[in-house]
Design a protein around this motif. Structure first.
Motif, PDB file in Angstrom:
ATOM      1  N   PRO A 154       0.704  -1.226   0.078  1.00  0.00           N
ATOM      2  CA  PRO A 154       0.072  -0.170   0.178  1.00  0.00           C
ATOM      3  C   PRO A 154       0.847   1.220  -0.052  1.00  0.00           C
ATOM      4  O   PRO A 154       0.402   2.313  -0.094  1.00  0.00           O
ATOM      5  CB  PRO A 154      -0.870  -0.163   1.341  1.00  0.00           C
ATOM      6  CG  PRO A 154       0.082  -1.161   2.086  1.00  0.00           C
ATOM      7  CD  PRO A 154       0.679  -1.972   1.378  1.00  0.00           C
ATOM      8  N   ARG A 155       2.306   1.050   0.165  1.00  0.00           N
ATOM      9  CA  ARG A 155       3.169   2.375   0.262  1.00  0.00           C
ATOM     10  C   ARG A 155       3.573   2.608  -1.412  1.00  0.00           C
ATOM     11  O   ARG A 155       4.021   3.601  -1.519  1.00  0.00           O
ATOM     12  CB  ARG A 155       4.265   2.335   1.238  1.00  0.00           C
ATOM     13  CG  ARG A 155       3.863   2.150   2.730  1.00  0.00           C
ATOM     14  CD  ARG A 155       5.150   2.329   3.451  1.00  0.00           C
ATOM     15  NE  ARG A 155       5.748   1.106   3.307  1.00  0.00           N
ATOM     16  CZ  ARG A 155       5.575  -0.034   4.097  1.00  0.00           C
ATOM     17  NH1 ARG A 155       4.461  -0.071   4.887  1.00  0.00           N
ATOM     18  NH2 ARG A 155       5.970  -1.175   3.898  1.00  0.00           N
ATOM     19  N   GLY A 156       3.311   1.610  -1.954  1.00  0.00           N
ATOM     20  CA  GLY A 156       3.834   1.764  -3.511  1.00  0.00           C
ATOM     21  C   GLY A 156       2.906   2.671  -4.418  1.00  0.00           C
ATOM     22  O   GLY A 156       1.777   3.204  -3.881  1.00  0.00           O
TER      23      GLY A 156
ATOM     24  N   PHE B   7       4.904 -13.944 -15.868  1.00  0.00           N
ATOM     25  CA  PHE B   7       6.162 -13.632 -16.356  1.00  0.00           C
ATOM     26  C   PHE B   7       7.117 -12.706 -15.949  1.00  0.00           C
ATOM     27  O   PHE B   7       8.211 -12.567 -15.965  1.00  0.00           O
ATOM     28  CB  PHE B   7       6.114 -13.587 -17.956  1.00  0.00           C
ATOM     29  CG  PHE B   7       5.590 -12.143 -18.433  1.00  0.00           C
ATOM     30  CD1 PHE B   7       4.335 -11.699 -18.480  1.00  0.00           C
ATOM     31  CD2 PHE B   7       6.384 -11.136 -18.609  1.00  0.00           C
ATOM     32  CE1 PHE B   7       3.902 -10.396 -19.097  1.00  0.00           C
ATOM     33  CE2 PHE B   7       6.161  -9.884 -18.683  1.00  0.00           C
ATOM     34  CZ  PHE B   7       4.860  -9.398 -19.190  1.00  0.00           C
ATOM     35  N   TRP B   8       6.405 -11.729 -15.132  1.00  0.00           N
ATOM     36  CA  TRP B   8       7.070 -10.592 -14.500  1.00  0.00           C
ATOM     37  C   TRP B   8       7.660 -10.982 -13.278  1.00  0.00           C
ATOM     38  O   TRP B   8       8.845 -10.650 -12.943  1.00  0.00           O
ATOM     39  CB  TRP B   8       5.969  -9.386 -14.435  1.00  0.00           C
ATOM     40  CG  TRP B   8       6.651  -8.065 -14.300  1.00  0.00           C
ATOM     41  CD1 TRP B   8       6.422  -7.088 -13.104  1.00  0.00           C
ATOM     42  CD2 TRP B   8       7.469  -7.322 -15.192  1.00  0.00           C
ATOM     43  NE1 TRP B   8       6.975  -6.160 -13.301  1.00  0.00           N
ATOM     44  CE2 TRP B   8       7.815  -6.174 -14.657  1.00  0.00           C
ATOM     45  CE3 TRP B   8       7.893  -7.641 -16.493  1.00  0.00           C
ATOM     46  CZ2 TRP B   8       8.429  -5.245 -15.224  1.00  0.00           C
ATOM     47  CZ3 TRP B   8       8.719  -6.673 -17.163  1.00  0.00           C
ATOM     48  CH2 TRP B   8       8.865  -5.703 -16.564  1.00  0.00           C
ATOM     49  N   VAL B   9       6.725 -11.449 -12.396  1.00  0.00           N
ATOM     50  CA  VAL B   9       7.380 -12.126 -11.212  1.00  0.00           C
ATOM     51  C   VAL B   9       6.635 -13.381 -10.902  1.00  0.00           C
ATOM     52  O   VAL B   9       5.475 -13.386 -10.607  1.00  0.00           O
ATOM     53  CB  VAL B   9       6.749 -11.046  -9.658  1.00  0.00           C
ATOM     54  CG1 VAL B   9       7.519 -11.774  -8.440  1.00  0.00           C
ATOM     55  CG2 VAL B   9       7.468  -9.787  -9.971  1.00  0.00           C
TER      56      VAL B   9
ATOM     57  N   VAL C 149      -5.914 -11.388 -13.653  1.00  0.00           N
ATOM     58  CA  VAL C 149      -4.488 -10.518 -13.956  1.00  0.00           C
ATOM     59  C   VAL C 149      -5.114  -9.322 -14.735  1.00  0.00           C
ATOM     60  O   VAL C 149      -5.545  -9.611 -15.878  1.00  0.00           O
ATOM     61  CB  VAL C 149      -3.547 -11.383 -14.790  1.00  0.00           C
ATOM     62  CG1 VAL C 149      -2.313 -10.529 -14.956  1.00  0.00           C
ATOM     63  CG2 VAL C 149      -2.983 -12.684 -13.977  1.00  0.00           C
ATOM     64  N   VAL C 150      -4.797  -7.906 -14.368  1.00  0.00           N
ATOM     65  CA  VAL C 150      -5.125  -6.826 -14.896  1.00  0.00           C
ATOM     66  C   VAL C 150      -4.076  -6.458 -15.693  1.00  0.00           C
ATOM     67  O   VAL C 150      -2.902  -6.065 -14.993  1.00  0.00           O
ATOM     68  CB  VAL C 150      -5.794  -6.055 -13.941  1.00  0.00           C
ATOM     69  CG1 VAL C 150      -5.685  -4.180 -14.707  1.00  0.00           C
ATOM     70  CG2 VAL C 150      -7.159  -6.185 -13.476  1.00  0.00           C
ATOM     71  N   SER C 151      -4.033  -6.124 -17.126  1.00  0.00           N
ATOM     72  CA  SER C 151      -2.962  -5.391 -17.904  1.00  0.00           C
ATOM     73  C   SER C 151      -3.501  -4.207 -18.199  1.00  0.00           C
ATOM     74  O   SER C 151      -4.708  -4.008 -19.099  1.00  0.00           O
ATOM     75  CB  SER C 151      -2.652  -6.502 -18.961  1.00  0.00           C
ATOM     76  OG  SER C 151      -1.686  -5.689 -19.933  1.00  0.00           O
ATOM     77  N   VAL C 152      -2.929  -3.163 -17.908  1.00  0.00           N
ATOM     78  CA  VAL C 152      -3.260  -1.625 -18.221  1.00  0.00           C
ATOM     79  C   VAL C 152      -3.770  -1.396 -19.688  1.00  0.00           C
ATOM     80  O   VAL C 152      -2.682  -1.805 -20.396  1.00  0.00           O
ATOM     81  CB  VAL C 152      -2.489  -0.523 -17.315  1.00  0.00           C
ATOM     82  CG1 VAL C 152      -1.327  -0.510 -18.107  1.00  0.00           C
ATOM     83  CG2 VAL C 152      -3.421   0.573 -17.275  1.00  0.00           C
ATOM     84  N   ARG C 153      -4.691  -0.602 -19.869  1.00  0.00           N
ATOM     85  CA  ARG C 153      -4.949  -0.156 -21.346  1.00  0.00           C
ATOM     86  C   ARG C 153      -5.200   1.387 -21.077  1.00  0.00           C
ATOM     87  O   ARG C 153      -5.903   1.827 -19.918  1.00  0.00           O
ATOM     88  CB  ARG C 153      -6.018  -0.920 -21.994  1.00  0.00           C
ATOM     89  CG  ARG C 153      -7.341  -0.977 -21.286  1.00  0.00           C
ATOM     90  CD  ARG C 153      -8.498  -1.467 -21.791  1.00  0.00           C
ATOM     91  NE  ARG C 153      -9.473  -1.722 -20.598  1.00  0.00           N
ATOM     92  CZ  ARG C 153     -10.046  -0.626 -20.161  1.00  0.00           C
ATOM     93  NH1 ARG C 153     -10.200   0.477 -20.892  1.00  0.00           N
ATOM     94  NH2 ARG C 153     -11.218  -0.886 -19.264  1.00  0.00           N
TER      95      ARG C 153
ATOM     96  N   GLY D  70      14.990   0.277  -8.519  1.00  0.00           N
ATOM     97  CA  GLY D  70      15.268  -1.270  -8.597  1.00  0.00           C
ATOM     98  C   GLY D  70      15.926  -1.651  -7.546  1.00  0.00           C
ATOM     99  O   GLY D  70      16.554  -2.843  -7.740  1.00  0.00           O
ATOM    100  N   ARG D  71      16.066  -0.895  -6.259  1.00  0.00           N
ATOM    101  CA  ARG D  71      16.568  -1.485  -5.256  1.00  0.00           C
ATOM    102  C   ARG D  71      16.045  -2.509  -4.566  1.00  0.00           C
ATOM    103  O   ARG D  71      14.863  -2.981  -4.870  1.00  0.00           O
ATOM    104  CB  ARG D  71      16.688  -0.308  -3.893  1.00  0.00           C
ATOM    105  CG  ARG D  71      15.296  -0.628  -3.067  1.00  0.00           C
ATOM    106  CD  ARG D  71      14.248   0.235  -3.364  1.00  0.00           C
ATOM    107  NE  ARG D  71      13.113   0.076  -2.662  1.00  0.00           N
ATOM    108  CZ  ARG D  71      11.962  -0.804  -2.815  1.00  0.00           C
ATOM    109  NH1 ARG D  71      11.997  -1.636  -3.810  1.00  0.00           N
ATOM    110  NH2 ARG D  71      10.926  -1.101  -2.076  1.00  0.00           N
ATOM    111  N   ALA D  72      17.092  -3.589  -4.078  1.00  0.00           N
ATOM    112  CA  ALA D  72      16.567  -4.822  -3.683  1.00  0.00           C
ATOM    113  C   ALA D  72      15.569  -4.680  -2.504  1.00  0.00           C
ATOM    114  O   ALA D  72      15.328  -3.837  -1.871  1.00  0.00           O
ATOM    115  CB  ALA D  72      17.786  -5.356  -2.922  1.00  0.00           C
TER     116      ALA D  72
END
Ligand SMILES: NC(=O)c1ccc[n+]([C@@H]2O[C@H](COP(=O)([O-])OP(=O)(O)OC[C@H]3O[C@@H](n4cnc5c(N)ncnc54)[C@H](OP(=O)(O)O)[C@@H]3O)[C@@H](O)[C@H]2O)c1
Length: 282
Positions: A146-148, A206-208, A223-227, A266-268
């Motif tokens: 929720p912080r993203g 395929f992403w995670v 799975v939602v793929s944005v449009r 991209g931090r771990a």
């Protein structure tokens, strides 16, 4: 316009470091506009795209200039705008001084909103909106992350829809879960959903890898793929301008420091993160 070339940042092949490029400015054709970029948001997808982890629907043309989200002004009219780039098709994204786009992808930016303030809203906002549409009408919703960017916007939009948003560490079953992380974290969110509840993820396999993607206990993962959706984007901008929605900026960097921006985004997992969107300014 006398400028025929621009500075952009991109890669000449997957896996190469981001570097400064000189590229021709594409003159707009009928129905298109040329946008002078004032701010471009950095999204996690940008990192996977330049690394070669993304699933492209068409052959990729290099150099690849990433960047879904831009805010700037229309060349010729000076109209401030927010725009979703077409880089998935053109490989000419927002990490540049200019982008050429169909008018359809461009929405006006109201007075009082600067480009860096508005640009974090775009991809994350539309993804959050569409994920909530997929969740539908529920009483309680767990949002992991929720912080993203997406999680934060989804939590605010869900609350505005009258849904009670439950943090990941609250015990007990929920009507629905929205996953923005994937993998084992997604599994934990799925396990919190009551039987016959709803589970939506924005993180495809395929992403995670490792998230739940098959039905269990009457819960069918979606799975939602944005449009791109212009009406949704206008609605998001209105809320941001009215102060009923916030999309925080974490750090503003010059475009030439895009590699540092990618390092920050991209931090771990578990490493200190910039709270809010990283924004590039040409
Ligand atoms: N399906 C689509 O169309 C679509 C569109 C856009 C983005 N996405 C994807 O959606 C995901 C989220 O995007 P975003 O822009 O919201 O990213 P973001 O701003 O970086 O947010 C990611 C969130 O996930 C949390 N997180 C990451 N690793 C975690 C872990 N191991 N355990 C617990 N929480 C963890 C982070 O928590 P902390 O804040 O505590 O670090 C953060 O809140 C990305 O994978 C992105 O590629 C999908």
């Amino acid at each position: 316009m006398d400028q025929e070339e621009m500075t952009a940042v991109g890669v000449e092949a997957f896996g190469q470091p981001l570097r400064r490029l000189r590229l021709p400015i594409t003159a707009p054709r009928y129905g298109e506009v040329l946008v002078r970029v004032a701010a471009a948001a950095v999204n996690p997808a940008d990192l996977g795209m330049v690394a070669g982890r993304y699933r492209w629907s068409q052959p990729v043309r290099f150099p690849l200039v990433p960047g879904y989200d831009v805010a700037g002004t229309v060349v010729g009219t000076g109209q401030p705008v927010l725009a979703f780039t077409l880089h998935k098709a053109t490989q000419r994204g927002g990490y540049a001084q200019f982008v050429t786009l169909p008018e359809e992808l461009v929405v006006p930016l109201p007075d009082g909103l600067t480009a860096p303030e508005a640009v974090p809203l775009l991809l994350a906002g539309m993804t959050a909106w569409q994920a909530l549409d997929a969740v539908g009408e529920v009483g309680t919703l767990l949002v992991n992350g929720p912080r993203g960017a997406i999680g934060g916007l989804a939590a605010q939009l869900a609350a505005a829809r009258g849904i009670t948003v439950v943090p990941p560490d609250d015990p007990g079953p929920v009507d629905a879960a929205l996953d923005v992380v994937g993998g084992t974290v997604a599994r934990a969110a799925f396990d919190r959903v009551r039987d016959d509840g709803r589970y939506v993820t924005v993180v495809p396999e395929f992403w995670v890898p490792g998230g739940p993607f098959t039905a269990e206990r009457g819960i069918t993962p979606r799975v939602v793929s944005v449009r791109h959706d212009r009406a949704q984007l206008v609605g998001l901008v209105e809320r941001l301008a009215a102060g009923t929605l916030t999309a925080p900026v974490g750090k503003v960097l010059p475009l030439t420091e895009a590699a540092e921006a990618h390092r920050l985004v991209g931090r771990a997992a578990g490493a200190p993160r910039v709270a809010g969107k990283v924004v590039l300014v040409p």
